[in-house]
Design a protein around this motif. Structure first.
Motif, mmCIF file in Angstrom:
data_model
loop_
_atom_site.group_PDB
_atom_site.id
_atom_site.type_symbol
_atom_site.label_atom_id
_atom_site.label_comp_id
_atom_site.label_asym_id
_atom_site.label_seq_id
_atom_site.Cartn_x
_atom_site.Cartn_y
_atom_site.Cartn_z
ATOM 1 N N ASP A 59 34.795 -43.376 -32.073
ATOM 2 C CA ASP A 59 36.158 -43.790 -32.461
ATOM 3 C C ASP A 59 36.689 -42.912 -33.587
ATOM 4 O O ASP A 59 37.886 -42.606 -33.636
ATOM 5 N N ASN A 60 35.801 -42.550 -34.512
ATOM 6 C CA ASN A 60 36.236 -41.679 -35.603
ATOM 7 C C ASN A 60 36.720 -40.336 -35.075
ATOM 8 O O ASN A 60 37.754 -39.816 -35.516
ATOM 9 N N LEU A 61 35.998 -39.781 -34.110
ATOM 10 C CA LEU A 61 36.405 -38.485 -33.539
ATOM 11 C C LEU A 61 37.732 -38.632 -32.784
ATOM 12 O O LEU A 61 38.640 -37.810 -32.921
ATOM 13 N N ILE A 62 37.827 -39.714 -31.998
ATOM 14 C CA ILE A 62 39.033 -39.914 -31.174
ATOM 15 C C ILE A 62 40.255 -40.137 -32.074
ATOM 16 O O ILE A 62 41.322 -39.543 -31.873
ATOM 17 N N ALA A 63 40.092 -40.969 -33.106
ATOM 18 C CA ALA A 63 41.220 -41.246 -34.009
ATOM 19 C C ALA A 63 41.621 -39.985 -34.768
ATOM 20 O O ALA A 63 42.806 -39.674 -34.921
ATOM 21 N N PHE A 64 40.623 -39.246 -35.220
ATOM 22 C CA PHE A 64 40.915 -38.034 -36.004
ATOM 23 C C PHE A 64 41.703 -37.023 -35.175
ATOM 24 O O PHE A 64 42.758 -36.538 -35.601
ATOM 25 N N PHE A 65 41.196 -36.718 -33.987
ATOM 26 C CA PHE A 65 41.897 -35.712 -33.178
ATOM 27 C C PHE A 65 43.186 -36.277 -32.573
ATOM 28 O O PHE A 65 44.069 -35.521 -32.168
ATOM 29 N N GLY A 66 43.306 -37.622 -32.549
ATOM 30 C CA GLY A 66 44.559 -38.239 -32.099
ATOM 31 C C GLY A 66 45.590 -38.289 -33.218
ATOM 32 O O GLY A 66 46.659 -38.860 -33.046
ATOM 33 N N GLY A 67 45.246 -37.744 -34.385
ATOM 34 C CA GLY A 67 46.196 -37.660 -35.493
ATOM 35 C C GLY A 67 46.335 -38.965 -36.258
ATOM 36 O O GLY A 67 47.242 -39.127 -37.077
ATOM 37 N N ARG A 68 45.429 -39.915 -36.018
ATOM 38 C CA ARG A 68 45.568 -41.222 -36.684
ATOM 39 C C ARG A 68 44.698 -41.337 -37.935
ATOM 40 O O ARG A 68 44.717 -42.354 -38.609
ATOM 41 N N GLY A 69 43.906 -40.337 -38.198
ATOM 42 C CA GLY A 69 43.022 -40.402 -39.369
ATOM 43 C C GLY A 69 41.751 -41.145 -39.014
ATOM 44 O O GLY A 69 41.775 -42.060 -38.185
ATOM 45 N N PRO A 70 40.636 -40.766 -39.640
ATOM 46 C CA PRO A 70 39.368 -41.396 -39.295
ATOM 47 C C PRO A 70 39.310 -42.849 -39.769
ATOM 48 O O PRO A 70 39.983 -43.222 -40.716
ATOM 49 N N LEU A 71 38.504 -43.650 -39.090
ATOM 50 C CA LEU A 71 38.408 -45.077 -39.424
ATOM 51 C C LEU A 71 37.519 -45.315 -40.641
ATOM 52 O O LEU A 71 37.798 -46.185 -41.458
ATOM 53 N N THR A 72 36.436 -44.572 -40.742
ATOM 54 C CA THR A 72 35.474 -44.801 -41.841
ATOM 55 C C THR A 72 35.129 -43.450 -42.489
ATOM 56 O O THR A 72 34.025 -42.925 -42.334
#
Ligand code: GLV
Length: 330
Positions: free
Chosen positions: A305-318
């Protein structure tokens, strides 16, 4: 637009691999090989991101040779395998997997404490070796757990989970030592009292280590600290190898200067100090404190999820650092 390229440095659950493959061009390691630093560098040199475990070291020289790399998601709550300053300086985001493993890891800390105090593995070896011919009044008589004093060094989320188990489940008096004191409400909830490290070591019946490994926590428990502990005490390390001086501990166990130890982590693991393998009064497990299927899956999914959020431009979760964005390499 082409998908970001990521390296999954160790084998993971197939369903997590499939999820990642929907978002990224993935290079995996299905044989679960342990790469040398040079091999890791060769695999990572053209990648935009990586999913790692504690066995991959991310340091300055590796970062310098991986100009595209923008995020490394560690599938662990601890991240002493990361040079965080170097990552921040290089503009590389780091993430870890807190929370999802807290209760499972606290369960294991307690299991190891129980097994150590009550001599579970030592007595099982005796039975399996066919040596049990009669019951006797003092056979494998161990240390009491309920109602004793539990000392916790490192009072983060997992330490608090162990404190709650001890105080609420086993009627233990809980004392703790930490870099900073907990808020009074949290101390009350955990029924835990802050003491100095010296007082904790001198007075606790069971000492559990749950602190992060840093240069400052290296050999938090060495020969001097073991000498301060009660000769009847047990020591449990579910934190990291290197927090305990394993050679000094092996000697203390051999000389019965403390009663017993339970260790899930080791200096230089998966190597184990030979002195620890020779003594009976130690319970040894291969770094499995978070190892339930559900928790390991949750950890892998959080790293993904961290990788997906980061590359999706949403910033990492943790996130574990806040680097300035790295210029995108072509
Ligand atoms: C395991 O040791 C972890 O840090 O998650």
């Amino acid at each position: 637009m082409s998908k970001p390229r990521i390296l999954i440095a160790r084998a993971v659950f197939p369903e997590v691999l499939q999820r990642l493959a929907q978002h990224f061009e993935v290079q995996a390691n299905p044989q679960d090989e342990i790469w040398t630093p040079q091999q890791l560098l060769a695999h990572l040199a053209d990648k935009d991101g990586a999913l790692t475990t504690g066995s991959e070291r991310i340091d300055r020289s590796l970062l310098a040779a991986c100009p595209r790399l923008r995020i490394v998601a560690n599938m662990a709550v601890g991240y002493n395998n990361f040079d965080v300053d170097a990552m921040t300086g290089a503009g590389v985001q780091g993430t870890n997997t807190p929370d999802v493993l807290t209760e499972t890891t606290a369960d294991f800390g307690f299991a190891l404490l129980m097994a150590t105090a009550r001599r579970v593995t030592e007595s099982e070896h005796f039975l399996r070796a066919g040596r049990w011919s009669k019951w006797s009044y003092d056979m494998f008589a161990g240390a009491e757990v309920h109602g004793t004093r539990l000392g916790i060094i490192g009072m983060g989320r997992i330490g608090q989970g162990i404190a709650r188990r001890g105080a609420h489940g086993f009627g233990m008096e809980v004392v703790y030592h930490n870099r900073s004191r907990l808020a009074p409400a949290l101390e009350a909830e955990c029924k835990a009292r802050y003491v100095s490290k010296e007082e904790l070591l001198r007075t606790a019946d069971h000492v559990v280590l749950v602190l992060p490994y840093t240069a400052a926590s290296h050999h938090t428990i060495g020969a001097a600290e073991l000498a301060q502990m009660k000769p009847t005490a047990t020591l449990v390390n579910i934190a990291r190898g290197g927090i305990v001086d394993d050679a000094a501990l092996a000697q203390a166990l051999r000389e019965r200067r403390i009663a017993a130890a339970g260790l899930d982590v080791f200096e230089g693991e998966p190597q184990v100090h030979p002195g620890l393998l020779e003594v009976p009064n130690v319970v040894l497990t291969p770094h499995i404190a978070s190892a339930t299927v559900g928790t390991r899956l949750a950890m892998a999914n959080l790293a993904a999820d961290n990788l997906i959020a980061f590359f999706g431009g949403r910033g990492p979760l943790t996130p574990i650092n806040a680097p300035a964005a790295r210029p995108v390499a072509s």
